[in-house]
Design an enzyme around this catalytic site. Sequence first.
Site, PDB file in Angstrom:
ATOM      1  N   SER A 164       0.852  -1.188   0.000  1.00  0.00           N
ATOM      2  CA  SER A 164       0.000   0.000   0.000  1.00  0.00           C
ATOM      3  C   SER A 164       0.891   1.242   0.000  1.00  0.00           C
ATOM      4  O   SER A 164       1.735   1.383  -0.876  1.00  0.00           O
ATOM      5  CB  SER A 164      -0.969  -0.028   1.193  1.00  0.00           C
ATOM      6  OG  SER A 164      -1.924   1.004   1.086  1.00  0.00           O
ATOM      7  N   THR A 165       0.766   2.110   0.998  1.00  0.00           N
ATOM      8  CA  THR A 165       1.526   3.366   1.020  1.00  0.00           C
ATOM      9  C   THR A 165       3.028   3.110   0.915  1.00  0.00           C
ATOM     10  O   THR A 165       3.592   2.363   1.701  1.00  0.00           O
ATOM     11  CB  THR A 165       1.231   4.150   2.309  1.00  0.00           C
ATOM     12  OG1 THR A 165      -0.179   4.248   2.475  1.00  0.00           O
ATOM     13  CG2 THR A 165       1.832   5.542   2.248  1.00  0.00           C
ATOM     14  N   HIS A 190      -2.503  -1.046  -3.601  1.00  0.00           N
ATOM     15  CA  HIS A 190      -3.676  -0.193  -3.428  1.00  0.00           C
ATOM     16  C   HIS A 190      -3.533   1.061  -4.286  1.00  0.00           C
ATOM     17  O   HIS A 190      -2.679   1.904  -4.032  1.00  0.00           O
ATOM     18  CB  HIS A 190      -3.844   0.197  -1.956  1.00  0.00           C
ATOM     19  CG  HIS A 190      -4.109  -0.970  -1.068  1.00  0.00           C
ATOM     20  ND1 HIS A 190      -3.804  -0.955   0.272  1.00  0.00           N
ATOM     21  CD2 HIS A 190      -4.663  -2.186  -1.310  1.00  0.00           C
ATOM     22  CE1 HIS A 190      -4.159  -2.107   0.822  1.00  0.00           C
ATOM     23  NE2 HIS A 190      -4.672  -2.874  -0.134  1.00  0.00           N
ATOM     24  N   MET A 283      -0.051   1.052   5.203  1.00  0.00           N
ATOM     25  CA  MET A 283      -0.838   1.283   6.402  1.00  0.00           C
ATOM     26  C   MET A 283      -1.937   0.236   6.512  1.00  0.00           C
ATOM     27  O   MET A 283      -2.483  -0.210   5.509  1.00  0.00           O
ATOM     28  CB  MET A 283      -1.452   2.693   6.345  1.00  0.00           C
ATOM     29  CG  MET A 283      -2.357   3.036   7.518  1.00  0.00           C
ATOM     30  SD  MET A 283      -1.473   3.057   9.100  1.00  0.00           S
ATOM     31  CE  MET A 283      -0.618   4.634   8.976  1.00  0.00           C
ATOM     32  N   ASP A 286      -4.346  -5.050   5.692  1.00  0.00           N
ATOM     33  CA  ASP A 286      -4.719  -5.830   4.519  1.00  0.00           C
ATOM     34  C   ASP A 286      -3.565  -6.733   4.097  1.00  0.00           C
ATOM     35  O   ASP A 286      -2.432  -6.282   3.955  1.00  0.00           O
ATOM     36  CB  ASP A 286      -5.101  -4.896   3.367  1.00  0.00           C
ATOM     37  CG  ASP A 286      -5.700  -5.654   2.188  1.00  0.00           C
ATOM     38  OD1 ASP A 286      -6.324  -6.708   2.421  1.00  0.00           O
ATOM     39  OD2 ASP A 286      -5.550  -5.187   1.043  1.00  0.00           O
TER      40      ASP A 286
END
Length: 344
Positions: A164-165, A190, A283, A286
């Site tokens: 993600s991030t 993401h 973050m 998931d």
Amino acid sequence: MKVSRKIKVLIVDDSLLFRETLAREVGKDFGIEVVGTAEDPFMARDKILELKPDVVTLDVEMPKMDGIAFLKKLMPQYPLPVIVVSSIGKNVFEALDAGAVDFVTKPDVSKQGGMNSFINELIVKIKIASTAKVGSYKKDYEAARIVSEHGTDISNMILAIGASTGGTEAIYKVITAFPRDMPGILIVQHMPPVFTRLYADRLNNSCKLEVKEAQDGDLVKPGRVLVAAGDFHMRLAKGPTGYYVKCAQGEKVNGHCPSVDVLFDSVAEVAKDKAIGVILTGMGADGAKGLLNMRKKGAYTIGQDEKSSTVYGMPMVSYNIGAVAKQLPLDRIPQEICNHLSIK
């Protein structure tokens, strides 16, 4: 009662109306204080030194100096979390490469609720960015490229990666280190629609593997990387001719579509011990339960360590629940995968 300190934000955009709108709407959040605005990079530089913001939101297209050129000058001297606010385009990935933590797409004001959705997304990403580590971990990845000579049958192996991030650059550094002779690779990063295709194209132009945005029914085969499309969950399946992917829209899982857990759970059930799972910076949680499921089914699992993660969220949760067999800094992950596959 102790009151937590508000996140100080500087907004940089050449449009007066957009600047004032962002300052007003973002500033309504109780956890954020907009300490200033700037209309160009030169004013932004002065405001950063004066106000010492925790997070900067940065327009890419500005007069005098564009946002990417500004990032390249800013980050080596004054590294801090920057969220790029941009229209759809490849320049987003140039900004991330220059050191931005994340990006938000400018809203379509013709759509009902478009501005509200944009503001809500920006607020969430400001809060995530405020926890990110910036400029603290740099490695020379060009030297990490691996020469191919596999000693294992990789035709039935699957490598699944979730992030993600901070993940766009982390995945880029892993994938570009790989030789051409790799098992089929599935990626969930993401990211909103359209950007996943642009990201897949960027990877395809930068590495030795074939990379494409996944479409329903695409075959998973050695030398190919499939990136889950924005707003589509991607699952591994197996038919008479081998592995393929099922891609379909659906409800968000852990707040995301595509979801890493959805991919990892399918890999656990279909590939079992013929799989490697990798969880990278991001973050939230998931992918953690899915990675644990993969490990229980016999897959080899790897997690990015805290020091090299932009946001040590998803890898931390995965490690804490016992989903990670080996935790490593980002620069050592490509070689570890190849060692496991007996690629030298």
